[in-house]
Write an enzyme that holds these catalytic residues in place. Structure first.
Site, PDB file in Angstrom:
ATOM      1  CB  SER A 122     104.333  74.753  34.894  1.00  0.00           C
ATOM      2  OG  SER A 122     103.392  75.150  35.866  1.00  0.00           O
ATOM      3  CE  LYS A 125     103.160  78.916  34.970  1.00  0.00           C
ATOM      4  NZ  LYS A 125     102.825  77.615  35.536  1.00  0.00           N
ATOM      5  CB  SER A 179     106.755  77.728  37.404  1.00  0.00           C
ATOM      6  OG  SER A 179     105.882  76.985  36.585  1.00  0.00           O
TER       7      SER A 179
END
Length: 344
Positions: A122, A125, A179
């Site tokens: 993640s 992101k 997240s």
């Protein structure tokens, strides 16, 4: 006598012309050297020794000049070898890699395996969020679709449901704070027109930032073989993102309040807590270190990962990255050891 005066005058003119020519030649030489220093070496970016694009991207054909003058290579970037100060912090296991850069003074404090290919989980992101901030309207309402939740078993999702209406700004907070993978897909299709087009935008932005060891395949970081990066590229991405208005504000929250308008009920709000366990108090930061922006990441293939922008007690900013930890305890123990270098 008159002829002698004319002769002396001519000699003075010749000497003067010669001096002017020599001066112009010297200026030209110095100018070439200066241009080389500015565009090839910059203030701290020694491309030939530091970035080593040929090592992790197989691009040996790129010249120093082309690399240094490429879009996104600012003079303020940190450059270093694959390993710097490796022995300053011993990581918990051999799968881990680390990076600590002083971004105010453009200095590498420590680095280990920073040009090796890794899965970002993640940390992906960070790119999703920065494109949302650059290309999206945060006031825009977005209606969640069934496709947003098509993520596979075990993927982290928010409390949103199909048909819920939420602002793009709240989706951004879910991306950075919680997240949330469903929020990431909703951001992607909203900003890019489609998820596929948004992924193209991600890769184009990565190229513009000099992230030559990176390829994105999705906006959330769930595992795909052709979705990868390096620690140095994570630094490049975070170094750009935290300067964008709104990024650090969202990426430094311990929790965020999300306002929802469901399709078949009354509006409501819910609280999403940060996935950063420094923010939630499970782990403590080293003394005199403040987090300005954070992003976590975890998959089976990537391990536990954390990227931070932090500030010392004297206001000096650093970017720290630890990836590949086998569990959260190793991740935060090793990150704290890296951050402790700021105080020494």
């Amino acid at each position: 006598m008159k002829e002698k005066r004319i002769s002396r005058k001519r000699r003075r003119q010749i000497v003067l012309l010669r001096n002017v020519s020599l001066t112009l030649a010297l200026i030209l030489v110095l100018g070439i050297i200066l241009i080389r220093v500015v565009f090839i070496n910059g203030r701290t970016l020694d491309v030939s020794a530091g970035y080593r694009i040929e090592v992790h991207n197989g691009a040996a054909e790129l010249s120093e000049f082309r690399l240094a003058s490429a879009e996104g290579f600012a003079q303020s970037l940190v450059a270093c070898e694959d390993e710097v100060g490796k022995d300053l912090v011993k990581l918990s296991n051999e799968t881990e890699k680390k990076l600590l850069f002083n971004i105010d003074q453009q200095e590498a404090v420590c680095a280990e395996g920073i040009y090796e290919r890794i899965y970002p989980a993640s940390l992906t992101k960070i790119m999703t969020a920065l494109l949302c901030l650059e290309s999206g309207d945060l006031e825009r309402n977005v209606v969640m679709t069934e496709e947003d939740f098509n993520l596979g078993d075990g993927a982290q999702v928010s409390q949103l449901d199909v048909g819920d209406s939420v602002s793009l700004g709240d989706l951004l907070n879910l991306v950075l704070v919680y997240s949330s993978n469903d929020a990431s897909k909703a951001v992607a299709r909203t900003v890019g027109g489609s998820v596929d087009n948004f992924v193209n935008m991600m890769n184009q932005k990565a190229q513009s930032l000099g992230m030559t060891g990176t390829h994105f395949a999705n906006p959330h970081g769930l595992h795909e073989e052709n979705h990868y990066t390096t620690l140095y590229d994570i630094y490049l991405m975070m170094n750009y993102a935290y300067k964008l208005p709104g990024f650090s504000e969202a990426a430094s929250k311990s929790s965020t309040e999300i306002h929802v308008s469901p399709s078949d009920g009354n509006p409501y709000t819910f609280i999403a807590n940060s996935t950063d366990e420094y923010f939630t108090g499970i782990y403590s930061l080293p003394q005199n270190v403040t987090v300005l922006a954070s992003k976590t990441g975890t998959t089976d293939e990537a391990g536990s990962c954390l990227s931070l922008v932090v500030q010392s007690n004297y206001g000096v900013k650093y970017i720290a990255v630890v990836t590949g930890a086998q569990n959260k305890e190793d991740l935060y123990t090793d990150m704290s050891a890296v951050l402790n270098l700021i105080n020494t």
